[in-house]
Scaffold this motif. Structure first.
Motif, PDB file in Angstrom:
ATOM      1  N   ASP A   1      31.876   5.220 -15.493  1.00 39.24           N
ATOM      2  CA  ASP A   1      33.322   5.119 -15.683  1.00 39.24           C
ATOM      3  C   ASP A   1      33.896   6.445 -16.187  1.00 39.24           C
ATOM      4  O   ASP A   1      34.955   6.884 -15.740  1.00 39.24           O
ATOM      5  CB  ASP A   1      33.632   3.987 -16.681  1.00 39.24           C
ATOM      6  CG  ASP A   1      35.131   3.798 -16.870  1.00 39.24           C
ATOM      7  OD1 ASP A   1      35.815   3.452 -15.887  1.00 39.24           O
ATOM      8  OD2 ASP A   1      35.618   4.004 -18.009  1.00 39.24           O
ATOM      9  N   THR A   2      33.179   7.080 -17.121  1.00 39.81           N
ATOM     10  CA  THR A   2      33.615   8.388 -17.644  1.00 39.81           C
ATOM     11  C   THR A   2      33.653   9.422 -16.530  1.00 39.81           C
ATOM     12  O   THR A   2      34.605  10.203 -16.415  1.00 39.81           O
ATOM     13  CB  THR A   2      32.661   8.853 -18.766  1.00 39.81           C
ATOM     14  OG1 THR A   2      32.650   7.874 -19.806  1.00 39.81           O
ATOM     15  CG2 THR A   2      33.108  10.186 -19.343  1.00 39.81           C
ATOM     16  N   VAL A   3      32.630   9.425 -15.695  1.00 37.42           N
ATOM     17  CA  VAL A   3      32.578  10.381 -14.577  1.00 37.42           C
ATOM     18  C   VAL A   3      33.703  10.098 -13.585  1.00 37.42           C
ATOM     19  O   VAL A   3      34.370  11.024 -13.096  1.00 37.42           O
ATOM     20  CB  VAL A   3      31.207  10.314 -13.873  1.00 37.42           C
ATOM     21  CG1 VAL A   3      31.226  11.120 -12.574  1.00 37.42           C
ATOM     22  CG2 VAL A   3      30.115  10.829 -14.804  1.00 37.42           C
ATOM     23  N   ALA A   4      33.956   8.828 -13.313  1.00 40.47           N
ATOM     24  CA  ALA A   4      35.020   8.462 -12.374  1.00 40.47           C
ATOM     25  C   ALA A   4      36.379   8.965 -12.835  1.00 40.47           C
ATOM     26  O   ALA A   4      37.207   9.399 -12.024  1.00 40.47           O
ATOM     27  CB  ALA A   4      35.055   6.949 -12.188  1.00 40.47           C
ATOM     28  N   LYS A   5      36.604   8.931 -14.143  1.00 42.61           N
ATOM     29  CA  LYS A   5      37.900   9.331 -14.686  1.00 42.61           C
ATOM     30  C   LYS A   5      38.024  10.827 -14.914  1.00 42.61           C
ATOM     31  O   LYS A   5      39.106  11.404 -14.767  1.00 42.61           O
ATOM     32  CB  LYS A   5      38.154   8.583 -16.000  1.00 42.61           C
ATOM     33  CG  LYS A   5      38.389   7.090 -15.805  1.00 42.61           C
ATOM     34  CD  LYS A   5      38.572   6.373 -17.129  1.00 42.61           C
ATOM     35  CE  LYS A   5      38.838   4.878 -16.902  1.00 42.61           C
ATOM     36  NZ  LYS A   5      38.908   4.124 -18.177  1.00 42.61           N
ATOM     37  N   ARG A   6      36.925  11.476 -15.259  1.00 40.30           N
ATOM     38  CA  ARG A   6      37.003  12.892 -15.642  1.00 40.30           C
ATOM     39  C   ARG A   6      36.457  13.834 -14.574  1.00 40.30           C
ATOM     40  O   ARG A   6      36.634  15.046 -14.659  1.00 40.30           O
ATOM     41  CB  ARG A   6      36.279  13.121 -16.971  1.00 40.30           C
ATOM     42  CG  ARG A   6      36.826  12.232 -18.100  1.00 40.30           C
ATOM     43  CD  ARG A   6      36.299  12.643 -19.451  1.00 40.30           C
ATOM     44  NE  ARG A   6      36.853  13.916 -19.906  1.00 40.30           N
ATOM     45  CZ  ARG A   6      38.024  14.055 -20.519  1.00 40.30           C
ATOM     46  NH1 ARG A   6      38.792  12.999 -20.743  1.00 40.30           N
ATOM     47  NH2 ARG A   6      38.443  15.244 -20.909  1.00 40.30           N
ATOM     48  N   ALA A   7      35.785  13.281 -13.574  1.00 39.43           N
ATOM     49  CA  ALA A   7      35.287  14.098 -12.460  1.00 39.43           C
ATOM     50  C   ALA A   7      35.291  13.248 -11.190  1.00 39.43           C
ATOM     51  O   ALA A   7      34.252  13.033 -10.569  1.00 39.43           O
ATOM     52  CB  ALA A   7      33.881  14.603 -12.765  1.00 39.43           C
ATOM     53  N   PRO A   8      36.461  12.749 -10.792  1.00 38.63           N
ATOM     54  CA  PRO A   8      36.533  11.766  -9.704  1.00 38.63           C
ATOM     55  C   PRO A   8      35.996  12.272  -8.373  1.00 38.63           C
ATOM     56  O   PRO A   8      35.528  11.482  -7.554  1.00 38.63           O
ATOM     57  CB  PRO A   8      38.023  11.427  -9.623  1.00 38.63           C
ATOM     58  CG  PRO A   8      38.719  12.589 -10.257  1.00 38.63           C
ATOM     59  CD  PRO A   8      37.798  13.070 -11.327  1.00 38.63           C
ATOM     60  N   GLY A   9      36.021  13.565  -8.145  1.00 40.10           N
ATOM     61  CA  GLY A   9      35.518  14.090  -6.876  1.00 40.10           C
ATOM     62  C   GLY A   9      34.024  14.315  -6.865  1.00 40.10           C
ATOM     63  O   GLY A   9      33.460  14.712  -5.843  1.00 40.10           O
ATOM     64  N   LEU A  10      33.379  14.054  -7.984  1.00 37.63           N
ATOM     65  CA  LEU A  10      31.963  14.388  -8.116  1.00 37.63           C
ATOM     66  C   LEU A  10      31.080  13.168  -8.355  1.00 37.63           C
ATOM     67  O   LEU A  10      29.887  13.314  -8.635  1.00 37.63           O
ATOM     68  CB  LEU A  10      31.782  15.390  -9.278  1.00 37.63           C
ATOM     69  CG  LEU A  10      32.630  16.661  -9.210  1.00 37.63           C
ATOM     70  CD1 LEU A  10      32.434  17.495 -10.469  1.00 37.63           C
ATOM     71  CD2 LEU A  10      32.260  17.481  -7.987  1.00 37.63           C
ATOM     72  N   GLN A  11      31.645  11.986  -8.251  1.00 36.34           N
ATOM     73  CA  GLN A  11      30.907  10.760  -8.568  1.00 36.34           C
ATOM     74  C   GLN A  11      29.642  10.588  -7.743  1.00 36.34           C
ATOM     75  O   GLN A  11      28.620  10.108  -8.232  1.00 36.34           O
ATOM     76  CB  GLN A  11      31.795   9.529  -8.345  1.00 36.34           C
ATOM     77  CG  GLN A  11      32.918   9.372  -9.340  1.00 36.34           C
ATOM     78  CD  GLN A  11      33.885   8.294  -8.904  1.00 36.34           C
ATOM     79  OE1 GLN A  11      34.849   8.561  -8.227  1.00 36.34           O
ATOM     80  NE2 GLN A  11      33.599   7.047  -9.274  1.00 36.34           N
TER      81      GLN A  11
END
Length: 292
Positions: A91-101
């Motif tokens: 969830d943190t990655v989705a919000k703070r690095a959405p293009g890199l999930q």
């Protein structure tokens, strides 16, 4: 937000994330969360990763280093033992690095129980290792994955010193020799207490290992040699003040047999274990293997 970049975590974000899932960092799990983006950048710079690298991160915690890794390399496999942290990380990655999930794979597991088939050919280990199990985790990962070419880990400062110690020094010991079996080991920086939440009582250090490339390595990294070498090292340092002839007599069956093996390997039987470099132990292990 730029899809190729991640927004790194600061102190406020770290506390907010921890509060959201009711996490209080525990000493048992060695949890100290990095909340300083500059420290993350320092770790990444010291690791000198390639864009095509597949990085294993042990103990991603709240994702401080994970976010930096995701914008640096093509693939990151994070290994997290805490179920709450493992659930929050995507969830943190989705919000703070959405293009890199898509670059992130997550394994909810104790790193010491990871098996070779769990992770596909990682090329680097970059992590803020839990301090209470840092050396066992490091050696476990190096044993499992000969594909790893670069290690950059943050550990307790005195552990960093021991890992990178030279033969003959008081802090040179079992971790120094075993880490040296896999590659060139050196200190790669120091980390202060205040970049963590909560701030630990001890300083931290970065250790870098440039793993030997096969087939150009100074010795093979096969399982038999490693097993023989590690048992010799354990025996040599179990009685640190004794000569190798005496310390290894149990391993060889008698002091006379220990002396014979040492002399065959070009090692003085009256020397102490702390004076031998990893290459000396390898030579002794190879001597033992040839006789078996």
């Amino acid at each position: 937000m730029d899809p190729s970049h991640a927004h790194l975590l600061g102190p406020a974000e770290i506390r907010e994330l921890a509060s959201r899932i009711h996490v209080t960092p525990t000493k048992k799990l060695g949890q100290n969360f990095v909340h300083d983006p500059n420290t993350v950048r320092m770790i990444l710079a010291a690791a000198e990763l390639r864009p095509e690298d597949h990085v294993v991160e042990v103990g991603p915690g709240l994702g401080s280093l994970t976010l930096g890794l995701l914008e640096t390399v093509q693939q990151v496999t994070a290994v997290e033992i805490d179920p709450r942290l493992a659930e929050l990380l995507p969830d943190t990655v989705a919000k703070r690095a959405p293009g890199l999930q898509e670059r992130l794979s997550l394994i909810h597991k104790d790193a010491l129980t990871i098996r070779a088939e769990d992770i596909q050919a990682p090329t680097a280990l970059v992590a803020n290792l839990p301090y209470n199990v840092s050396v066992p985790v490091l050696l476990h990962m190096l044993k499992l994955f000969p594909s790893i070419r670069r290690v950059l880990v943050m550990v307790q400062s005195e552990v960093a010193d021991r890992l990178a110690a030279e033969p003959g020094s008081k802090i040179y010991g079992v971790p120094s020799v075993k880490a040296g079996f896999y590659g060139e080991v050196r200190r790669a920086g120091s980390i202060g207490k205040n970049v963590f939440w909560p701030a630990p009582k001890i300083e931290s250090g970065l250790v870098r290992i440039d793993c030997f490339d096969q087939p150009d390595a100074p010795w093979p990294r096969d399982a038999q040699l490693r097993s023989t070498l590690f048992s010799l090292v354990d025996a040599a340092f179990a009685q640190r003040r004794k000569t190798l002839r005496s310390a290894l007599k149990g391993h060889f069956g008698s002091a006379a047999l220990a002396e014979e093996a040492l002399r065959s390997a070009g090692i003085d039987p009256a020397a102490r274990g702390e004076t031998l470099a990893t290459a000396d132990y390898v030579r002794l292990a190879q001597e033992v293997s040839d006789e078996q």
